[in-house]
Write an enzyme that holds these catalytic residues in place. Structure first.
Site, mmCIF file in Angstrom:
data_model
loop_
_atom_site.group_PDB
_atom_site.id
_atom_site.type_symbol
_atom_site.label_atom_id
_atom_site.label_comp_id
_atom_site.label_asym_id
_atom_site.label_seq_id
_atom_site.Cartn_x
_atom_site.Cartn_y
_atom_site.Cartn_z
ATOM 1 N N LYS A 205 -0.466 15.848 -9.495
ATOM 2 C CA LYS A 205 -1.236 15.220 -8.426
ATOM 3 C C LYS A 205 -2.500 16.032 -8.088
ATOM 4 O O LYS A 205 -2.786 17.043 -8.720
ATOM 5 C CB LYS A 205 -0.348 15.036 -7.196
HETATM 6 C C1 LIG Z 1 3.745 5.949 -6.672
HETATM 7 C C2 LIG Z 1 4.697 7.090 -6.508
HETATM 8 N N1 LIG Z 1 5.512 7.099 -5.441
HETATM 9 C C3 LIG Z 1 6.388 8.103 -5.242
HETATM 10 C C4 LIG Z 1 6.484 9.157 -6.106
HETATM 11 C C5 LIG Z 1 7.503 10.227 -5.866
HETATM 12 O O1 LIG Z 1 6.908 11.461 -5.594
HETATM 13 P P1 LIG Z 1 7.700 12.829 -5.903
HETATM 14 O O2 LIG Z 1 7.682 13.018 -7.385
HETATM 15 O O3 LIG Z 1 6.885 13.868 -5.186
HETATM 16 O O4 LIG Z 1 9.062 12.695 -5.354
HETATM 17 C C6 LIG Z 1 5.668 9.196 -7.233
HETATM 18 C C7 LIG Z 1 5.777 10.322 -8.159
HETATM 19 O O5 LIG Z 1 5.050 10.547 -9.055
HETATM 20 C C8 LIG Z 1 4.748 8.138 -7.435
HETATM 21 O O6 LIG Z 1 3.946 8.114 -8.508
#
Ligand SMILES: Cc1ncc(COP(=O)(O)O)c(C=O)c1O
Length: 401
Positions: free
Chosen positions: A202
């Site tokens: 990210k």
């Molecule tokens: C659109 C979206 N929502 C939620 C998440 C979940 O985030 P995390 O990996 O920090 O749990 C991601 C992860 O890449 C994502 O791309």
């Protein structure tokens, strides 16, 4: 660079020389000495878990996205779960979301015992189509979860309007969109709650980590309780150091001081990181427009995307092969392409549990057959981007009709 002037070369997948000697990943973190020092300083301090860096990071983050509060979590997924809880989602409720996302967006609705209802996306941005949302609203609908796909903000104005008319909470999944702007305002300041992720691919990273930004003080309070076992420290402040009260059933979703120190330091470079991603996107778009069979992503006039991903679509009518073959050929050229996303309703779990079938969401499904995410991260150098364009050009030329 003129793609069309190059004559077809032997593809690496057929034994030719790859464009790159080593794999360029689709995403990667960038850490510098200041980041490392910030973490080391915390390791030498009295705090490893919740200490002063948590609040510092949250305050700096809230300021940056233009929200009254920001509450940190151990991941974007935990942050989504907390937002679903704070929105009051429970068994019997429905929440409308997009199939063109990572499973976590819809899963958070399931964590609360509620039912995700998918609505199809707009063909240009692959973000939730407001008209499709309206068609899916029922007496059970309680929330809408738009996703800012690839870092392009969702169509927030009509979504917020329909939510207001119908008394729904909007949880914006901006895990792709830290720093993106919609009509001149940063995402994080617009929806009822906006969720971010600090996974290494990210715009900034804390290893694992997430955040919910909100202007609603009640949501902020609930989010803070939820991430700490449902424990309120208000009683401790009133009654003395030892007393605390559990006011709701929460989890341990805390983001430790070590991670917050890293996030705080990384935040200082967000604007530089965004500028770099925008520069790469502009270079890609100009170069790829000249390659037959490639459709660069669309940007609507009212947004400034954050470019978490750079998803091209293949014009399969102009190519002799399908997306799978282009994917494999680019991987053989050492370009780490990826696919975002297999539409959520097509995952076996969702099909088995809810009976979804191919054809339910035709716009998302048609896009899925054509999508390829090209490498996109702020640590990329010019040569990396040029290699990507050279490889896409080489492969598409070899497979053009
Ligand atoms: C659109 C979206 N929502 C939620 C998440 C979940 O985030 P995390 O990996 O920090 O749990 C991601 C992860 O890449 C994502 O791309």
């Amino acid at each position: 660079m003129s793609a069309t002037s190059i004559s077809p070369q032997l593809l690496a997948i057929n034994g030719g020389k790859p464009v790159r000697a080593t794999l360029l990943p689709y995403g990667r973190q960038s850490l510098d000495e200041a980041d490392i020092q910030a973490v080391v300083d915390v390791l030498r301090s009295d705090w490893l878990t919740t200490g002063p860096k948590v609040q510092e990071f949250e305050e700096a983050f809230a300021l940056l996205v233009g929200a009254a509060s920001a509450v940190s979590f151990s991941s974007g997924t935990a942050a989504l779960h907390a937002a679903a809880f704070a929105a009051g989602l429970k068994a019997g409720d429905e929440a409308i979301t997009t199939p063109m996302t990572f499973a976590a967006t819809a899963n958070c609705v399931l964590y609360q015992g509620a039912t995700p209802v998918f609505a199809d996306v707009s063909a240009d941005t692959l973000n939730l189509d407001p008209e499709q949302i309206t068609k899916r609203i029922s007496a059970k609908t309680r929330a809408i979860l738009p996703v800012d796909y690839a870092g392009h903000p969702a169509d927030l104005r009509p979504i917020l309007e329909v939510a207001k008319r119908s008394g729904l909470t909007v949880i914006e999944d901006a895990c792709h969109a830290l720093g993106a702007e919609y009509r001149g305002k940063r995402v994080g300041s617009l929806a009822d709650m906006t969720v971010f992720s600090f996974h290494p691919v990210k715009h900034i990273t804390t290893g694992e980590g997430g955040m919910v930004a909100t202007n609603n003080a009640k949501f902020a309070e609930t989010l803070r309780h939820f991430r700490n076992h449902g424990i309120s420290t208000d009683a401790r402040q009133r009654a003395g150091q030892w007393h605390y009260e559990m006011v709701l059933l929460g989890y341990n979703y805390r983001l430790p001081d070590v991670a917050c120190a890293l996030g705080l330091q990384q935040l200082q470079r967000l604007d530089v990181n965004l500028a770099r991603r925008r520069e790469i996107a502009a270079f890609y778009t100009t170069a790829l427009r000249q390659i037959p069979g490639v459709v660069p992503p669309t940007v609507r006039s009212e947004v400034n995307p954050a470019w978490h991903l750079y998803p091209i679509r293949l014009d399969l009518e102009k190519l002799t092969v399908d997306r799978g073959q282009v994917f494999r050929a680019l991987r053989a050229e050492n370009i780490g392409v990826n696919v975002h996303y297999i539409p959520v309703h097509l995952h076996p779990y969702y099909q088995d549990r809810f009976g979804f079938r191919s054809g339910d969401y035709p716009v998302a499904e048609d896009a899925y057959e054509r999508l390829l995410s090209l490498p996109m991260f702020h640590g990329m150098i010019r040569q990396d981007a040029e290699d990507v364009v050279a490889a896409v050009s080489k492969v598409c030329l070899a497979y053009s009709r």
